[in-house]
Design an enzyme around this catalytic site. Structure first.
Site, short mmCIF file in Angstrom:
data_model
loop_
_atom_site.label_atom_id
_atom_site.label_comp_id
_atom_site.label_asym_id
_atom_site.label_seq_id
_atom_site.Cartn_x
_atom_site.Cartn_y
_atom_site.Cartn_z
N HIS A 1 0.87 -1.17 0.00
CA HIS A 1 0.00 0.00 0.00
C HIS A 1 0.91 1.22 0.00
CE1 HIS A 1 -3.75 2.23 0.99
NE2 HIS A 1 -2.87 3.09 1.42
N CYS A 2 0.84 1.99 -1.06
CA CYS A 2 1.77 3.11 -1.19
C CYS A 2 1.10 4.42 -0.73
CB CYS A 2 2.20 3.24 -2.66
SG CYS A 2 3.39 4.54 -2.94
N PRO A 3 1.57 5.04 0.35
CA PRO A 3 0.94 6.28 0.80
C PRO A 3 1.19 7.45 -0.14
CG PRO A 3 2.81 5.73 2.18
CD PRO A 3 2.64 4.60 1.24
N GLY B 1 -1.43 7.01 -2.55
CA GLY B 1 -2.75 6.99 -1.95
C GLY B 1 -3.59 5.80 -2.34
#
Lengths: 334, 143
Positions: free
Chosen positions: A188-190, A193
């Site tokens: 999950h890449c912040p 997003g």
């Protein structure tokens, strides 16, 4: 046993309506038919009537976009005018193409469904439960269930997802931030997003690759810009074009920019040749023979030159001064 | 006497006796394939050969959709070069095959399964996880 019936052609998709909602069929006619995204169980947000999907927390996506836009904006505003003049017009063109590619890849990564697996329908969940649950008790949560299968002669364990109520396919993982099972889950890449999974991995990869190219390109242009503006750079440019500072300032030869077609008649039209000639060419000798000895009769013409001035001095000053002047004149011609 | 029913009416009139789920077959990796094992609940309703033929055809169609060939590579490279904007106007190869699959399932339902009181649900509606076979109560037996 079977009746001889004729069946009308109907759209199989219409049959995905479960029997209970078929009873509400007349009710549904009154209200607007709802789309599946409106009742989506995961923690996602939807825009444009379900066309765009985002994680619930957009993370630092606005920051990522902002950084990219501000850096490129500064580049186009400050570096490009200077570099277009001194190098080539392709600099902002390449920069622009890379920038567009980066932004599109980023938005595609953020707004695309990463490969979310829809949760099992109640019937499906019941069927799976039936297959594995021997105790039949619903008062406690059974221990984590796994199923072993053979993939290409290797044993792989499939885990049961309690939230989605199904056995996860291989390489699928449940993202707690988005509350979804995602196929071929990467992470999950912040910054983006969103989760990165089977469906948007290629967009993510092209985003980071094009971003690397863009940053190195901008970095290179900035270094070139600074070098060109500095003395070292400036004179390197002069050497390469076989120009003097004087000529460059006056613009004696500059009608058109470019290493080859300048109006400079002294240029050899090749950067290498210009450099070699200026820096490594034959060292010319000094034309003023500073240490050469004067022949004796050479002193008189030199003295007469100063004699012209001497009577003027004599008229104005006293003899003491005249002596001093004569001494001075003699010392000059030595 | 020949009666005309629509599948929808049959659904409303007939009660759902059971649902059978054909699970995915992962022996060849993550490619979309379904198990061809014949479920015991369908033994009374349909011929084993027929059912296995349906599942096998579906498996072949899904294999075609996910095939790594020159066509998929060209499509992928072209998409990459246009920053994936080409998918706004073009349908992907996978989507084209999915349409073919939907048509095939509908055709199978009409010709083979509906007359036997069975209904196949397109796997895409179940997230490509299962083939859902709905078994309706055999009306003739209740007479």
């Amino acid at each position: 046993m079977m009746k001889n019936c004729e069946y009308q052609q109907i759209d199989p998709r219409a049959l995905s309506v479960s029997p209970s909602s078929a009873q509400n069929h007349t009710e549904k006619k009154a209200q607007r038919p709802r789309r599946k995204w409106e009742v989506f169980p995961g923690k996602n947000r939807f825009f444009c009537d379900g066309r765009i999907i985002l994680a619930r927390q957009s993370g630092v996506l606005p920051l990522t976009l902002g950084l990219i836009i501000v850096t490129c904006g500064l580049f186009f505003a400050f570096d490009c005018p200077f570099l277009v003049e001194h190098l080539t017009v392709f600099i902002p063109v390449i920069g622009g193409v890379l920038f567009v590619f980066v932004v599109i890849s980023l938005l595609r990564t953020s707004f695309t469904d990463p490969g979310i697996l829809p949760r099992a329908t109640p019937d499906e969940a019941a069927d799976i439960e039936k297959q594995i649950d021997t105790s039949g008790s619903s008062t406690y949560r059974p221990p984590p269930r796994t199923k072993e299968i053979l993939i290409n002669q290797q044993v792989v364990k499939l885990k049961y997802c309690f939230t989605c109520k199904m056995f996860r396919p291989p390489r699928t993982s449940h993202c707690s931030l988005c509350d979804n099972c995602v196929e071929r889950f990467d992470h999950h890449c912040p910054w983006v997003g969103n989760c990165v999974g089977k469906r948007n991995y290629r967009f993510f990869y092209s985003f980071i690759i094009s971003l690397s190219f863009l940053t190195s390109f901008i970095f290179g242009c900035v270094i070139t810009h600074i070098t060109l503006r500095s003395q070292a750079g400036f004179h390197t440019y002069l050497v390469a074009s076989n120009l003097t500072t004087n000529e460059d300032i006056k613009g004696s030869w500059s009608s058109k920019r470019g290493a080859e077609d300048s109006g400079n008649p002294y240029s050899y039209n090749s950067i290498m040749t210009n450099c070699c000639v200026t820096l490594c060419g034959p060292m010319p000798p000094s034309l003023i023979d500073r240490r050469g000895l004067l022949p004796p009769d050479e002193a008189t013409p030199a003295a007469s030159a100063s004699d012209i001035e001497l009577p003027l001095f004599a008229a104005k000053n006293d003899t003491h001064m005249e002596e001093n002047c004569q001494d001075f004149a003699l010392s000059c011609t030595a | 006497m020949a009666e005309t029913h629509s599948l929808q009416d049959m659904r409303q009139q007939a009660a759902v006796a059971a649902k059978v789920f054909i699970q995915r077959d992962y022996t060849n990796g993550t490619v979309c394939q379904f198990q061809t094992k014949f479920p015991s609940e369908l033994e009374t309703r349909i011929d084993k050969q027929q059912f296995e033929e349906t599942v096998r055809t579906l498996n072949n169609l899904y294999a075609e959709a996910e095939k790594l060939g020159s066509q998929s590579y060209i499509e992928g490279c072209l998409a990459c070069l246009t920053a994936y904007t080409i998918f706004l106007c073009m349908e992907t190869h996978y989507e084209k095959v999915l349409k073919k699959i939907a048509k095939y399932i509908q055709e199978q339902n009409d010709k083979i399964y509906a007359p036997r009181g069975l209904l196949l649900t397109d796997p895409i509606e179940r997230g490509l996880r299962v083939i859902e076979v709905t078994i309706f109560e055999d009306r003739s037996l209740t007479r």
